[in-house]
Design an enzyme around this catalytic site. Structure first.
Site, PDB file in Angstrom:
ATOM      1  N   CYS A 128       0.892  -0.931  -0.012  1.00 37.14           N
ATOM      2  CA  CYS A 128      -0.147   0.067  -0.252  1.00 37.14           C
ATOM      3  C   CYS A 128       0.900   1.217  -0.031  1.00 37.14           C
ATOM      4  CB  CYS A 128      -0.745  -0.224   1.200  1.00 37.14           C
ATOM      5  SG  CYS A 128      -1.996  -1.550   1.147  1.00 37.14           S
TER       6      CYS A 128
ATOM      7  N   HIS B 217      -3.047   7.351   1.451  1.00 39.67           N
ATOM      8  CA  HIS B 217      -3.176   5.993   1.073  1.00 39.67           C
ATOM      9  C   HIS B 217      -4.839   6.102   1.954  1.00 39.67           C
ATOM     10  CE1 HIS B 217      -2.819   1.977   0.738  1.00 39.67           C
ATOM     11  NE2 HIS B 217      -3.123   1.505   1.611  1.00 39.67           N
TER      12      HIS B 217
ATOM     13  N   ASN C  64      -9.793   0.239  -0.637  1.00 43.50           N
ATOM     14  CA  ASN C  64      -8.425   0.401  -0.669  1.00 43.50           C
ATOM     15  C   ASN C  64      -7.651  -0.402  -1.918  1.00 43.50           C
ATOM     16  OD1 ASN C  64      -5.500  -0.053  -0.034  1.00 43.50           O
ATOM     17  ND2 ASN C  64      -6.219  -0.650   1.566  1.00 43.50           N
TER      18      ASN C  64
HETATM   19  O1  UT7 Z   1      -3.071  -0.670   3.466  1.00 41.35           O
HETATM   20  C1  UT7 Z   1      -3.043  -1.644   4.726  1.00 41.35           C
HETATM   21  C2  UT7 Z   1      -2.596  -1.132   5.194  1.00 41.35           C
HETATM   22  N1  UT7 Z   1      -4.307  -2.174   6.119  1.00 41.35           N
HETATM   23  C3  UT7 Z   1      -5.050  -1.074   7.226  1.00 41.35           C
HETATM   24  O2  UT7 Z   1      -4.409   0.151   7.286  1.00 41.35           O
HETATM   25  C4  UT7 Z   1      -6.381  -1.884   7.490  1.00 41.35           C
HETATM   26  C5  UT7 Z   1      -6.188  -1.694   8.602  1.00 41.35           C
HETATM   27  N2  UT7 Z   1      -6.755  -2.137  10.048  1.00 41.35           N
HETATM   28  C6  UT7 Z   1      -8.448  -1.999   9.927  1.00 41.35           C
HETATM   29  O3  UT7 Z   1      -8.543  -0.788   8.838  1.00 41.35           O
HETATM   30  C7  UT7 Z   1      -9.399  -2.521  11.192  1.00 41.35           C
HETATM   31  O4  UT7 Z   1      -8.907  -3.286  11.755  1.00 41.35           O
HETATM   32  C8  UT7 Z   1     -10.243  -3.153  10.019  1.00 41.35           C
HETATM   33  C9  UT7 Z   1     -11.710  -2.580   9.388  1.00 41.35           C
HETATM   34  C10 UT7 Z   1      -9.700  -4.356   9.169  1.00 41.35           C
HETATM   35  C11 UT7 Z   1     -10.917  -3.665  11.504  1.00 41.35           C
HETATM   36  O5  UT7 Z   1     -11.778  -3.135  11.965  1.00 41.35           O
HETATM   37  P1  UT7 Z   1     -11.561  -3.336  13.061  1.00 41.35           P
HETATM   38  O6  UT7 Z   1     -12.617  -2.131  14.570  1.00 41.35           O
HETATM   39  O7  UT7 Z   1     -10.280  -3.377  14.178  1.00 41.35           O
HETATM   40  O8  UT7 Z   1     -12.135  -4.563  13.977  1.00 41.35           O
HETATM   41  P2  UT7 Z   1     -11.319  -6.328  14.325  1.00 41.35           P
HETATM   42  O9  UT7 Z   1     -10.952  -6.247  13.329  1.00 41.35           O
HETATM   43  O10 UT7 Z   1     -11.057  -5.849  15.804  1.00 41.35           O
HETATM   44  O11 UT7 Z   1     -12.680  -6.801  14.470  1.00 41.35           O
HETATM   45  C12 UT7 Z   1     -13.633  -6.268  15.599  1.00 41.35           C
HETATM   46  C13 UT7 Z   1     -15.407  -7.694  15.158  1.00 41.35           C
HETATM   47  C14 UT7 Z   1     -15.195  -8.943  14.897  1.00 41.35           C
HETATM   48  O12 UT7 Z   1     -15.525 -10.018  15.770  1.00 41.35           O
HETATM   49  P3  UT7 Z   1     -15.798 -10.509  17.364  1.00 41.35           P
HETATM   50  O13 UT7 Z   1     -14.157 -11.219  17.027  1.00 41.35           O
HETATM   51  O14 UT7 Z   1     -15.245  -8.805  18.144  1.00 41.35           O
HETATM   52  O15 UT7 Z   1     -16.921 -11.270  17.555  1.00 41.35           O
HETATM   53  C15 UT7 Z   1     -14.826  -9.024  13.882  1.00 41.35           C
HETATM   54  O16 UT7 Z   1     -14.939 -11.171  13.706  1.00 41.35           O
HETATM   55  O17 UT7 Z   1     -15.810  -7.504  14.225  1.00 41.35           O
HETATM   56  C16 UT7 Z   1     -15.775  -8.791  12.964  1.00 41.35           C
HETATM   57  N3  UT7 Z   1     -15.772  -8.661  11.812  1.00 41.35           N
HETATM   58  C17 UT7 Z   1     -16.838  -8.276  11.418  1.00 41.35           C
HETATM   59  N4  UT7 Z   1     -17.759  -8.075  11.021  1.00 41.35           N
HETATM   60  C18 UT7 Z   1     -18.790  -7.989  10.630  1.00 41.35           C
HETATM   61  C19 UT7 Z   1     -14.435  -8.628  10.706  1.00 41.35           C
HETATM   62  N5  UT7 Z   1     -15.072  -8.251   9.856  1.00 41.35           N
HETATM   63  C20 UT7 Z   1     -16.201  -8.104   9.615  1.00 41.35           C
HETATM   64  C21 UT7 Z   1     -16.516  -8.188   8.897  1.00 41.35           C
HETATM   65  N6  UT7 Z   1     -18.060  -7.843   8.994  1.00 41.35           N
HETATM   66  N7  UT7 Z   1     -17.012  -7.856   7.564  1.00 41.35           N
END
Ligand code: UT7
Length: 324
Positions: free
Chosen positions: A115, A251, A281
């Site tokens: 990225c 980005h 992204n």
């Molecule tokens: O460009 C390269 C660099 N990449 C980035 O900068 C990405 C950085 N990370 C992020 O943008 C975020 O971490 C995400 C958008 C990927 C995820 O958001 P988050 O607030 O960090 O969520 P999380 O991974 O901590 O997950 C929270 C909950 C989990 O459920 P439990 O374990 O709390 O029950 C996940 O299973 O959200 C769940 N979850 C979803 N739910 C519905 C994860 N993906 C999804 C989804 N839909 N698509």
């Protein structure tokens, strides 16, 4: 003191026709438009057609940048393409773009920093132009990133899209301090964090292409800190105050990261270019696509001071300050 500097002559972009909305994704995996929009700001992303290669997307973006710059392909002596999703393992996808544009001379090669790739490519091209190795470059970011997604992994498949963008960069002599051009870069990597965002395949490991794996919350945790430190480095090097920056072109990974960085840097929301809702992204393509979008709609004008940043797999991160 006058000097040789790389100046952006034109910006270009290309987005494939097919759009995949959050509602479409909710029919494929257990997710919802509400979750995706609230956690990322993404509403839709573009998906390359089956017969479209990364080089096809990159060539369309290059053609639009060349037209905007009023530069003929024959004037290009350097093509640097940032991509994580090359057409083939080799030759470099940049050479396919070179061929598709009918350019016979100069050099073309790829840069891989996921990225952050576009900023790494821009820093590479700028260094080569300023030292006189080349004169006029196409710097491109292009991805068919959706081809390395695991469509059953809701933690990653909702985040990414395909697209391409780029700039024509030309070395100009006798540039004065306040003139247009690239003013500073800061690029860094930390290989110890490689496993937090990677692809679980490769030529010399599994012999397969593999799929994106990400510990999203870990990446998120590092993003704001790394990005802010890179931005502070380019501002410190140039002595430019954050209030002097006209436009922030980050980005486009996640609206929450954009907001977090803007808040930490005390950047006005109205200066932040966000395409995350419409593009998702697009990895190395996201910065040039955002730049092209805001130049095309008339927000960013020649002479504006533009600050850009990125963070991605590697970890890799960086920032660039330029006067358009
Ligand atoms: O460009 C390269 C660099 N990449 C980035 O900068 C990405 C950085 N990370 C992020 O943008 C975020 O971490 C995400 C958008 C990927 C995820 O958001 P988050 O607030 O960090 O969520 P999380 O991974 O901590 O997950 C929270 C909950 C989990 O459920 P439990 O374990 O709390 O029950 C996940 O299973 O959200 C769940 N979850 C979803 N739910 C519905 C994860 N993906 C999804 C989804 N839909 N698509």
């Amino acid at each position: 003191m006058s000097q040789r500097r790389s100046v952006v002559l034109g910006t270009g972009g290309y987005l494939p026709e097919r759009v995949l909305t959050n509602e479409d994704l909710a029919r494929m995996v257990e997710t919802s438009d509400e979750w995706i929009a609230a956690r990322t700001g993404i509403r839709q992303r573009h998906i390359a057609a089956e017969d479209q290669l990364t080089s096809d997307l990159a060539t369309r973006a290059a053609e639009s940048a060349l037209a905007a710059a009023g530069v003929e392909p024959s004037a290009i002596d350097l093509i640097i393409l940032a991509t994580t999703t090359p057409d083939r393992t080799f030759p470099a996808t940049a050479t396919a773009v070179q061929a598709k544009l009918g350019i016979a001379g100069g050099a073309a090669f790829d840069v891989q920093a996921v990225c952050s790739g576009f900023l790494f490519a821009l820093a590479t091209a700028d260094s080569m132009l300023r030292t006189g190795l080349f004169d006029t470059a196409l710097v491109l970011g292009a991805e068919t990133f959706t081809r390395i997604l695991d469509w059953s992994d809701r933690g990653t498949c909702v985040l990414f899209g395909d697209g391409a963008g780029g700039v024509v960069l030309q070395a100009q002599e006798d540039v004065q301090a306040g003139d247009r051009g690239i003013l500073a870069h800061h690029i860094r990597t930390d290989g110890t964090k490689g496993d937090l965002l990677h692809v679980d395949g490769g030529v010399s490991s599994t012999g397969t292409i593999g799929h994106v794996r990400m510990q999203g919350n870990q990446v998120f945790r590092h993003a704001v800190t790394n990005i802010s430190s890179a931005v502070e480095a380019v501002l410190g090097e140039t002595g430019v105050g954050i209030e002097e920056v006209d436009w922030f072109v980050p980005h486009q990974a996640n609206q929450r990261i954009l907001d977090g960085v803007a808040k930490r840097l005390k950047l006005k929301e109205s200066k932040v270019i966000s395409t995350v809702a419409g593009h998702g992204n697009t990895s190395a393509a996201s910065i040039p696509l955002a730049l092209w979008t805001a130049v095309s709609d008339g927000r960013i004008k020649p002479g504006d001071l533009v600050l850009s940043e990125a963070m991605g797999g590697g970890f890799s991160w960086g920032a660039t300050l330029l006067r358009l």
